[in-house]
Design a protein around this motif. Sequence first.
Motif, PDB file in Angstrom:
ATOM      1  N   TRP A 249      19.414   8.064  13.938  1.00 51.76           N
ATOM      2  CA  TRP A 249      20.050   7.768  15.223  1.00 51.76           C
ATOM      3  C   TRP A 249      21.114   6.695  15.072  1.00 51.76           C
ATOM      4  N   ILE A 250      20.882   5.726  14.195  1.00 56.67           N
ATOM      5  CA  ILE A 250      21.925   4.729  13.931  1.00 56.67           C
ATOM      6  C   ILE A 250      23.133   5.407  13.291  1.00 56.67           C
ATOM      7  N   ARG A 251      22.860   6.318  12.369  1.00 56.69           N
ATOM      8  CA  ARG A 251      23.962   7.063  11.742  1.00 56.69           C
ATOM      9  C   ARG A 251      24.755   7.836  12.792  1.00 56.69           C
ATOM     10  N   LEU A 252      24.052   8.480  13.722  1.00 57.69           N
ATOM     11  CA  LEU A 252      24.724   9.243  14.770  1.00 57.69           C
ATOM     12  C   LEU A 252      25.523   8.308  15.686  1.00 57.69           C
ATOM     13  N   TRP A 253      24.965   7.147  15.990  1.00 53.78           N
ATOM     14  CA  TRP A 253      25.660   6.172  16.841  1.00 53.78           C
ATOM     15  C   TRP A 253      26.953   5.713  16.160  1.00 53.78           C
ATOM     16  N   ILE A 254      26.876   5.410  14.877  1.00 59.33           N
ATOM     17  CA  ILE A 254      28.074   4.985  14.142  1.00 59.33           C
ATOM     18  C   ILE A 254      29.106   6.110  14.108  1.00 59.33           C
ATOM     19  N   GLN A 255      28.661   7.339  13.909  1.00 58.61           N
ATOM     20  CA  GLN A 255      29.589   8.469  13.889  1.00 58.61           C
ATOM     21  C   GLN A 255      30.260   8.660  15.250  1.00 58.61           C
ATOM     22  N   TRP A 256      29.503   8.438  16.324  1.00 59.61           N
ATOM     23  CA  TRP A 256      30.118   8.486  17.644  1.00 59.61           C
ATOM     24  C   TRP A 256      31.152   7.372  17.803  1.00 59.61           C
ATOM     25  N   MET A 257      30.823   6.185  17.302  1.00 60.61           N
ATOM     26  CA  MET A 257      31.760   5.066  17.390  1.00 60.61           C
ATOM     27  C   MET A 257      33.054   5.368  16.634  1.00 60.61           C
ATOM     28  N   LEU A 258      32.925   5.940  15.440  1.00 64.77           N
ATOM     29  CA  LEU A 258      34.121   6.300  14.667  1.00 64.77           C
ATOM     30  C   LEU A 258      34.969   7.326  15.410  1.00 64.77           C
ATOM     31  N   TYR A 259      34.303   8.229  16.095  1.00 65.99           N
ATOM     32  CA  TYR A 259      35.037   9.232  16.883  1.00 65.99           C
ATOM     33  C   TYR A 259      35.714   8.582  18.089  1.00 65.99           C
ATOM     34  N   LEU A 278      32.443   0.027  10.414  1.00 66.55           N
ATOM     35  CA  LEU A 278      31.563   1.169  10.678  1.00 66.55           C
ATOM     36  C   LEU A 278      31.310   1.986   9.406  1.00 66.55           C
ATOM     37  N   VAL A 279      32.343   2.221   8.623  1.00 72.14           N
ATOM     38  CA  VAL A 279      32.182   3.000   7.393  1.00 72.14           C
ATOM     39  C   VAL A 279      31.296   2.245   6.399  1.00 72.14           C
ATOM     40  N   GLU A 280      31.507   0.941   6.288  1.00 70.71           N
ATOM     41  CA  GLU A 280      30.656   0.135   5.408  1.00 70.71           C
ATOM     42  C   GLU A 280      29.202   0.197   5.860  1.00 70.71           C
ATOM     43  N   SER A 281      28.987   0.217   7.165  1.00 66.60           N
ATOM     44  CA  SER A 281      27.621   0.276   7.700  1.00 66.60           C
ATOM     45  C   SER A 281      26.963   1.614   7.389  1.00 66.60           C
ATOM     46  N   LEU A 282      27.744   2.687   7.406  1.00 62.84           N
ATOM     47  CA  LEU A 282      27.203   3.997   7.008  1.00 62.84           C
ATOM     48  C   LEU A 282      26.729   3.963   5.566  1.00 62.84           C
ATOM     49  N   ASP A 283      27.484   3.291   4.712  1.00 63.35           N
ATOM     50  CA  ASP A 283      27.092   3.171   3.307  1.00 63.35           C
ATOM     51  C   ASP A 283      25.808   2.358   3.158  1.00 63.35           C
ATOM     52  N   VAL A 284      25.676   1.305   3.968  1.00 65.51           N
ATOM     53  CA  VAL A 284      24.482   0.456   3.906  1.00 65.51           C
ATOM     54  C   VAL A 284      23.230   1.253   4.264  1.00 65.51           C
ATOM     55  N   LEU A 285      23.375   2.240   5.136  1.00 60.78           N
ATOM     56  CA  LEU A 285      22.222   3.047   5.553  1.00 60.78           C
ATOM     57  C   LEU A 285      21.629   3.861   4.407  1.00 60.78           C
ATOM     58  N   LYS A 286      22.351   3.969   3.312  1.00 67.97           N
ATOM     59  CA  LYS A 286      21.861   4.754   2.173  1.00 67.97           C
ATOM     60  C   LYS A 286      20.849   3.986   1.336  1.00 67.97           C
ATOM     61  N   ILE A 287      20.699   2.690   1.616  1.00 68.53           N
ATOM     62  CA  ILE A 287      19.748   1.870   0.873  1.00 68.53           C
ATOM     63  C   ILE A 287      18.729   1.297   1.859  1.00 68.53           C
ATOM     64  N   PRO A 288      17.590   0.808   1.379  1.00 69.03           N
ATOM     65  CA  PRO A 288      16.625   0.181   2.277  1.00 69.03           C
ATOM     66  C   PRO A 288      17.267  -0.985   3.028  1.00 69.03           C
ATOM     67  N   VAL A 289      17.104  -1.022   4.333  1.00 71.12           N
ATOM     68  CA  VAL A 289      17.773  -2.037   5.138  1.00 71.12           C
ATOM     69  C   VAL A 289      17.004  -2.278   6.433  1.00 71.12           C
ATOM     70  N   ASP A 290      17.053  -3.507   6.924  1.00 75.14           N
ATOM     71  CA  ASP A 290      16.529  -3.836   8.248  1.00 75.14           C
ATOM     72  C   ASP A 290      17.538  -3.320   9.261  1.00 75.14           C
TER      73      ASP A 290
END
Length: 308
Positions: A249-259, A278-290
């Motif tokens: 859902w965070i990924r979807l929210w970021i994708q909506w923001m980019l749009y 936003l793009v950097e945050s998408l990359d961060v989602l690929k690793i364990p993160v709070d």
Amino acid sequence: MNKEQFKKNQPIVYRVLSNALKHNRLAHAYLFTGAKGKIKQDTAILFAQSLICSHVDEDGFACQECDSCLRIQKEESYDYKYIHGNIERIKKKDIVDLQDFFSTTSQEVGNKRIYILDGFDQATKDASNSLLKFLEEPSKDIYAILIANDKNNILPTIQSRCQIVTFRPDSVLEVKEQLKQIVDEECAQMLAMNGYSYTEVLELKEKEEFDKVREFAEAYSSHWDSFEEIGIMQMDRMVPKSNYMEKQWIRLWIQWMLYLIRQKNLDVSTYTKIQKILVESLDVLKIPVDTAMLMDQIYNRIRKVVSQ
């Protein structure tokens, strides 16, 4: 998986896998690459089912309804492992655990054991080296299916040990037209641009978070310079420990923001800075993160940009 739709949309892949199954010309490792979206994952599961199903169709593919097929679908088979590297990067420990898993489990059906490594193009270097050793001495009873959007991120030595199966990407326009059957045009455009498939959206749309995430992005992007809006996001919308803090859902929210930022009348400098965040945050989602901390960082970084 709809096998007729699969045959229609991916005829080459369908034929390659069908021939392998019908004539028992199976490689010990496959690399599914190419088109973004869920098609590679769905095909990997179907192929895994087909390796153990006793009720295959005339093209060699699984019935998808028997007990063996359902156990694969539900990830309950003792001789099957699906590692979701598209959610968390695959690490060396995942490969070591996989080897231990197959060394301690007994074969359930048909003397075949199968593992799927999803998102392997994002795996760590140590994970890749560990898998390479696993592939160098293949057991005739173990079958690997690697899934990657970009095979160029996978070691050539691993690629050389796999049969590469390349999926044809649908055009954004084709996907958009499919999605317009179930969502509005703007939503279809955004999802198609980000590689979502019809089947994937159909599943997501059943969940209440799907529409809410869009609402949250639209509301936030209209008042992103406000501390009050940040507080609303933190306390009333994407609340820590809620379902909205799941990565999908965070990924979807970021994708909506980019749009959405593409639709705003932002100056080039502001647009570029927000896009970078936003793009950097998408990359961060690929690793364990709070995820709650990540969202807070996004809010505060964007506010600094728009308040200048």
